[in-house]
Design a protein around this motif. Structure first.
Motif, PDB file in Angstrom:
ATOM      1  N   SER A  32       0.871  -1.176   0.000  1.00 15.12           N
ATOM      2  CA  SER A  32       0.000   0.000   0.000  1.00 15.12           C
ATOM      3  C   SER A  32       0.909   1.227   0.000  1.00 15.12           C
ATOM      4  O   SER A  32       2.116   1.125   0.247  1.00 15.12           O
ATOM      5  CB  SER A  32      -0.877   0.017   1.250  1.00 15.12           C
ATOM      6  OG  SER A  32      -0.074   0.244   2.408  1.00 15.12           O
ATOM      7  N   LEU A  33       0.324   2.370  -0.240  1.00 17.36           N
ATOM      8  CA  LEU A  33       1.100   3.610  -0.214  1.00 17.36           C
ATOM      9  C   LEU A  33       1.708   3.845   1.162  1.00 17.36           C
ATOM     10  O   LEU A  33       2.866   4.253   1.277  1.00 17.36           O
ATOM     11  CB  LEU A  33       0.223   4.796  -0.631  1.00 17.36           C
ATOM     12  CG  LEU A  33       0.900   6.164  -0.679  1.00 17.36           C
ATOM     13  CD1 LEU A  33       2.117   6.160  -1.592  1.00 17.36           C
ATOM     14  CD2 LEU A  33      -0.100   7.228  -1.117  1.00 17.36           C
ATOM     15  N   VAL A  34       0.966   3.557   2.214  1.00 22.47           N
ATOM     16  CA  VAL A  34       1.483   3.746   3.571  1.00 22.47           C
ATOM     17  C   VAL A  34       2.682   2.827   3.817  1.00 22.47           C
ATOM     18  O   VAL A  34       3.697   3.248   4.381  1.00 22.47           O
ATOM     19  CB  VAL A  34       0.378   3.513   4.624  1.00 22.47           C
ATOM     20  CG1 VAL A  34       0.954   3.546   6.027  1.00 22.47           C
ATOM     21  CG2 VAL A  34      -0.727   4.546   4.479  1.00 22.47           C
ATOM     22  N   GLN A  35       2.593   1.578   3.392  1.00 20.80           N
ATOM     23  CA  GLN A  35       3.715   0.651   3.576  1.00 20.80           C
ATOM     24  C   GLN A  35       4.940   1.123   2.802  1.00 20.80           C
ATOM     25  O   GLN A  35       6.052   1.088   3.328  1.00 20.80           O
ATOM     26  CB  GLN A  35       3.321  -0.755   3.127  1.00 20.80           C
ATOM     27  CG  GLN A  35       2.294  -1.392   4.022  1.00 20.80           C
ATOM     28  CD  GLN A  35       1.724  -2.655   3.424  1.00 20.80           C
ATOM     29  OE1 GLN A  35       1.626  -2.805   2.200  1.00 20.80           O
ATOM     30  NE2 GLN A  35       1.301  -3.576   4.277  1.00 20.80           N
ATOM     31  N   TRP A  36       4.750   1.555   1.572  1.00 24.75           N
ATOM     32  CA  TRP A  36       5.884   2.052   0.788  1.00 24.75           C
ATOM     33  C   TRP A  36       6.483   3.277   1.449  1.00 24.75           C
ATOM     34  O   TRP A  36       7.697   3.430   1.498  1.00 24.75           O
ATOM     35  CB  TRP A  36       5.464   2.369  -0.651  1.00 24.75           C
ATOM     36  CG  TRP A  36       6.603   2.989  -1.405  1.00 24.75           C
ATOM     37  CD1 TRP A  36       7.656   2.322  -1.970  1.00 24.75           C
ATOM     38  CD2 TRP A  36       6.846   4.376  -1.610  1.00 24.75           C
ATOM     39  NE1 TRP A  36       8.533   3.228  -2.533  1.00 24.75           N
ATOM     40  CE2 TRP A  36       8.054   4.500  -2.318  1.00 24.75           C
ATOM     41  CE3 TRP A  36       6.151   5.530  -1.261  1.00 24.75           C
ATOM     42  CZ2 TRP A  36       8.583   5.726  -2.686  1.00 24.75           C
ATOM     43  CZ3 TRP A  36       6.675   6.754  -1.631  1.00 24.75           C
ATOM     44  CH2 TRP A  36       7.888   6.840  -2.333  1.00 24.75           C
ATOM     45  N   ASP A  37       5.626   4.150   1.975  1.00 24.78           N
ATOM     46  CA  ASP A  37       6.112   5.357   2.639  1.00 24.78           C
ATOM     47  C   ASP A  37       6.966   5.003   3.850  1.00 24.78           C
ATOM     48  O   ASP A  37       7.991   5.636   4.110  1.00 24.78           O
ATOM     49  CB  ASP A  37       4.925   6.238   3.032  1.00 24.78           C
ATOM     50  CG  ASP A  37       5.291   7.698   3.190  1.00 24.78           C
ATOM     51  OD1 ASP A  37       6.260   8.167   2.544  1.00 24.78           O
ATOM     52  OD2 ASP A  37       4.600   8.390   3.958  1.00 24.78           O
ATOM     53  N   VAL A  38       6.578   3.982   4.605  1.00 29.84           N
ATOM     54  CA  VAL A  38       7.395   3.522   5.741  1.00 29.84           C
ATOM     55  C   VAL A  38       8.759   3.055   5.234  1.00 29.84           C
ATOM     56  O   VAL A  38       9.800   3.424   5.789  1.00 29.84           O
ATOM     57  CB  VAL A  38       6.682   2.394   6.520  1.00 29.84           C
ATOM     58  CG1 VAL A  38       7.631   1.719   7.509  1.00 29.84           C
ATOM     59  CG2 VAL A  38       5.447   2.935   7.236  1.00 29.84           C
ATOM     60  N   LEU A  39       8.759   2.247   4.175  1.00 30.33           N
ATOM     61  CA  LEU A  39      10.024   1.760   3.615  1.00 30.33           C
ATOM     62  C   LEU A  39      10.900   2.929   3.149  1.00 30.33           C
ATOM     63  O   LEU A  39      12.102   2.953   3.389  1.00 30.33           O
ATOM     64  CB  LEU A  39       9.762   0.804   2.450  1.00 30.33           C
ATOM     65  CG  LEU A  39       9.029  -0.500   2.781  1.00 30.33           C
ATOM     66  CD1 LEU A  39       8.711  -1.256   1.506  1.00 30.33           C
ATOM     67  CD2 LEU A  39       9.818  -1.341   3.757  1.00 30.33           C
ATOM     68  N   ARG A  40      10.276   3.904   2.502  1.00 29.75           N
ATOM     69  CA  ARG A  40      11.005   5.076   1.989  1.00 29.75           C
ATOM     70  C   ARG A  40      11.638   5.874   3.122  1.00 29.75           C
ATOM     71  O   ARG A  40      12.818   6.213   3.073  1.00 29.75           O
ATOM     72  CB  ARG A  40      10.049   5.958   1.192  1.00 29.75           C
ATOM     73  CG  ARG A  40      10.665   7.236   0.661  1.00 29.75           C
ATOM     74  CD  ARG A  40       9.655   8.011  -0.173  1.00 29.75           C
ATOM     75  NE  ARG A  40       8.562   8.528   0.614  1.00 29.75           N
ATOM     76  CZ  ARG A  40       8.493   9.787   1.048  1.00 29.75           C
ATOM     77  NH1 ARG A  40       9.456  10.637   0.775  1.00 29.75           N
ATOM     78  NH2 ARG A  40       7.444  10.189   1.735  1.00 29.75           N
ATOM     79  N   HIS A  41      10.856   6.147   4.153  1.00 29.57           N
ATOM     80  CA  HIS A  41      11.384   6.933   5.273  1.00 29.57           C
ATOM     81  C   HIS A  41      12.440   6.161   6.051  1.00 29.57           C
ATOM     82  O   HIS A  41      13.432   6.737   6.490  1.00 29.57           O
ATOM     83  CB  HIS A  41      10.256   7.373   6.205  1.00 29.57           C
ATOM     84  CG  HIS A  41       9.467   8.526   5.672  1.00 29.57           C
ATOM     85  ND1 HIS A  41      10.010   9.772   5.469  1.00 29.57           N
ATOM     86  CD2 HIS A  41       8.172   8.608   5.270  1.00 29.57           C
ATOM     87  CE1 HIS A  41       9.087  10.588   4.988  1.00 29.57           C
ATOM     88  NE2 HIS A  41       7.970   9.894   4.850  1.00 29.57           N
TER      89      HIS A  41
END
Length: 141
Positions: A32-41
């Motif tokens: 999901s976008l939230v999961q990708w955002d966690v990985l990115r940060h």
């Protein structure tokens, strides 16, 4: 001349379009976008605490904790010790792989919106949005 409400609505509509397209593209990677955002940060700030990640990804500490557990179970993150009783997380090889693939998805989504702008227009848009954020942050204090 555009009203403040029209500008606000245009920003919101563009954000909604980005979220929808990003979630569709990321779903092909099982993210999901939230999961990708966690990985990115976490890639950008490997020492980030769960509290830091919650703030960066617009979540509560509790929801970030639950999300981290699910991401560990999926092999995207691993828990590592921190100072004292702190628990930190880092990307696994699989997490790094899907982060990179997700980044390409997001680049394509954003290219659809901003690809027609010249580099100086992108810089100006970034400056204007940054200025608006700084102004809003100052008035909220």
């Amino acid at each position: 001349m555009a009203t403040l409400q029209e500008v606000g609505l245009a920003v919101k509509r563009l954000q909604w379009r980005h979220h929808r397209a990003a979630n569709q593209g990321l779903a092909t990677l099982g993210l999901s976008l939230v999961q990708w955002d966690v990985l990115r940060h976490l890639d950008a700030q490997p020492e980030a605490s769960l509290h830091d990640l919650a703030q960066l990804t617009f979540q509560t500490d509790q929801s970030m904790g639950a999300l981290a557990v699910r991401m560990v179970e999926r092999g995207l993150l691993e828990r590592v010790g921190g100072p004292g009783r702190a628990v930190r997380h880092r990307l696994t090889g699989r997490g790094e792989e899907v982060r990179g693939a997700g980044s390409a998805v997001l680049d394509e989504v954003l290219r659809e919106s901003f690809g027609g702008l010249a580099p100086d227009q992108l810089d100006r848009l970034h400056d204007l949005l940054s200025q608006a954020l700084a102004t809003a942050g100052a008035s909220a204090r």
